[in-house]
Write a protein that holds these residues in place. Sequence first.
Motif, PDB file in Angstrom:
ATOM      1  N   ILE A   1      37.691  36.164  10.346  1.00 43.15           N
ATOM      2  CA  ILE A   1      38.028  35.459  11.587  1.00 43.15           C
ATOM      3  C   ILE A   1      38.181  36.465  12.726  1.00 43.15           C
ATOM      4  O   ILE A   1      37.730  36.234  13.850  1.00 43.15           O
ATOM      5  N   GLY A   2      38.801  37.600  12.427  1.00 41.78           N
ATOM      6  CA  GLY A   2      38.939  38.650  13.441  1.00 41.78           C
ATOM      7  C   GLY A   2      37.595  39.176  13.900  1.00 41.78           C
ATOM      8  O   GLY A   2      37.359  39.345  15.101  1.00 41.78           O
ATOM      9  N   TRP A   3      36.686  39.457  12.956  1.00 36.68           N
ATOM     10  CA  TRP A   3      35.360  39.963  13.347  1.00 36.68           C
ATOM     11  C   TRP A   3      34.576  38.910  14.121  1.00 36.68           C
ATOM     12  O   TRP A   3      33.840  39.242  15.053  1.00 36.68           O
ATOM     13  N   ALA A   4      34.732  37.625  13.752  1.00 34.14           N
ATOM     14  CA  ALA A   4      34.055  36.565  14.512  1.00 34.14           C
ATOM     15  C   ALA A   4      34.628  36.469  15.926  1.00 34.14           C
ATOM     16  O   ALA A   4      33.889  36.270  16.894  1.00 34.14           O
ATOM     17  N   GLY A   5      35.945  36.616  16.069  1.00 34.74           N
ATOM     18  CA  GLY A   5      36.562  36.614  17.400  1.00 34.74           C
ATOM     19  C   GLY A   5      36.108  37.790  18.236  1.00 34.74           C
ATOM     20  O   GLY A   5      35.891  37.670  19.443  1.00 34.74           O
ATOM     21  N   LEU A   6      35.960  38.935  17.594  1.00 36.05           N
ATOM     22  CA  LEU A   6      35.459  40.115  18.294  1.00 36.05           C
ATOM     23  C   LEU A   6      34.034  39.876  18.804  1.00 36.05           C
ATOM     24  O   LEU A   6      33.724  40.165  19.958  1.00 36.05           O
ATOM     25  N   ALA A   7      33.185  39.319  17.950  1.00 38.90           N
ATOM     26  CA  ALA A   7      31.802  39.036  18.363  1.00 38.90           C
ATOM     27  C   ALA A   7      31.766  37.985  19.467  1.00 38.90           C
ATOM     28  O   ALA A   7      31.018  38.126  20.444  1.00 38.90           O
ATOM     29  N   LEU A   8      32.577  36.937  19.323  1.00 32.86           N
ATOM     30  CA  LEU A   8      32.615  35.892  20.351  1.00 32.86           C
ATOM     31  C   LEU A   8      33.092  36.453  21.677  1.00 32.86           C
ATOM     32  O   LEU A   8      32.506  36.185  22.731  1.00 32.86           O
TER      33      LEU A   8
ATOM     34  N   CYS B   1      42.304  40.391  20.403  1.00 32.07           N
ATOM     35  CA  CYS B   1      42.924  39.813  19.206  1.00 32.07           C
ATOM     36  C   CYS B   1      41.972  39.887  18.008  1.00 32.07           C
ATOM     37  O   CYS B   1      42.403  40.153  16.884  1.00 32.07           O
ATOM     38  N   GLY B   2      40.692  39.652  18.247  1.00 29.41           N
ATOM     39  CA  GLY B   2      39.710  39.771  17.171  1.00 29.41           C
ATOM     40  C   GLY B   2      39.639  41.184  16.627  1.00 29.41           C
ATOM     41  O   GLY B   2      39.560  41.396  15.416  1.00 29.41           O
ATOM     42  N   LEU B   3      39.695  42.160  17.518  1.00 28.00           N
ATOM     43  CA  LEU B   3      39.667  43.555  17.097  1.00 28.00           C
ATOM     44  C   LEU B   3      40.900  43.892  16.256  1.00 28.00           C
ATOM     45  O   LEU B   3      40.787  44.505  15.185  1.00 28.00           O
TER      46      LEU B   3
ATOM     47  N   THR C   1      41.334  44.345   7.468  1.00 28.13           N
ATOM     48  CA  THR C   1      40.430  45.149   6.650  1.00 28.13           C
ATOM     49  C   THR C   1      41.128  46.396   6.115  1.00 28.13           C
ATOM     50  O   THR C   1      40.967  46.754   4.943  1.00 28.13           O
ATOM     51  N   VAL C   2      41.916  47.038   6.944  1.00 29.65           N
ATOM     52  CA  VAL C   2      42.666  48.206   6.462  1.00 29.65           C
ATOM     53  C   VAL C   2      43.677  47.775   5.402  1.00 29.65           C
ATOM     54  O   VAL C   2      43.859  48.458   4.391  1.00 29.65           O
ATOM     55  N   TRP C   3      44.303  46.630   5.604  1.00 21.81           N
ATOM     56  CA  TRP C   3      45.258  46.136   4.628  1.00 21.81           C
ATOM     57  C   TRP C   3      44.565  45.864   3.288  1.00 21.81           C
ATOM     58  O   TRP C   3      45.115  46.142   2.215  1.00 21.81           O
ATOM     59  N   ILE C   4      43.347  45.321   3.332  1.00 18.96           N
ATOM     60  CA  ILE C   4      42.588  45.096   2.100  1.00 18.96           C
ATOM     61  C   ILE C   4      42.327  46.418   1.389  1.00 18.96           C
ATOM     62  O   ILE C   4      42.478  46.536   0.178  1.00 18.96           O
ATOM     63  N   TRP C   5      41.933  47.436   2.153  1.00 14.57           N
ATOM     64  CA  TRP C   5      41.583  48.707   1.539  1.00 14.57           C
ATOM     65  C   TRP C   5      42.771  49.453   0.950  1.00 14.57           C
ATOM     66  O   TRP C   5      42.592  50.329   0.115  1.00 14.57           O
TER      67      TRP C   5
ATOM     68  N   LEU D   1      40.469  35.425  29.513  1.00 17.12           N
ATOM     69  CA  LEU D   1      40.522  34.708  28.233  1.00 17.12           C
ATOM     70  C   LEU D   1      39.686  35.420  27.173  1.00 17.12           C
ATOM     71  O   LEU D   1      40.159  35.659  26.054  1.00 17.12           O
ATOM     72  N   PHE D   2      38.463  35.765  27.511  1.00 19.07           N
ATOM     73  CA  PHE D   2      37.598  36.392  26.516  1.00 19.07           C
ATOM     74  C   PHE D   2      37.988  37.841  26.245  1.00 19.07           C
ATOM     75  O   PHE D   2      37.717  38.366  25.172  1.00 19.07           O
TER      76      PHE D   2
END
Length: 143
Positions: free
Chosen positions: A46-53, A78-80, A87-91, A71-72
């Motif tokens: 969701i974060g990466w999709a927000g970053l791309a959007l 927030c996406g970043l 992702t860092v938490w996963i790793w 807004l964008f």
Amino acid sequence: MTFRITSSLRKSAGVTALPAHLTPEERDRYVRWWRGFRLLENIAWIGWAGLALGYLALSFLAFADPRWRLLFSVVLGCGLLLGFGATVWIWVLYCPRCGAMLGNRGGYRPLTGPLMLVTPLWFRLCTKCGLKRRQLSDLASYG
């Protein structure tokens, strides 16, 4: 002449399959870990999709109105934060089977440092014990 495929495409039982003699407590621990991992992974996506959007919207719609730009910019920020943070938490999670850190992939490869922040763990979760995503998803889906 007809050909028949008898083998299943989804083979979860193998050399590194989870043992069938797991106690209910061990099974619950694996399933809880898997659900937490999937939650973090979905948050990262969701974060990466927000970053791309946010990036695409800023590049195409930023000059229309300053409010849209703000807004964008917030969506991009927030996406970043969500993408990198989750992702860092996963790793830095530890393997539920052997206790090794998931981000400890072995060996030093200079170009994979930044790439580990944007690539999910698709195949093997743990390189030490060989725990696979399919094994945990099968275990979670059967009960």
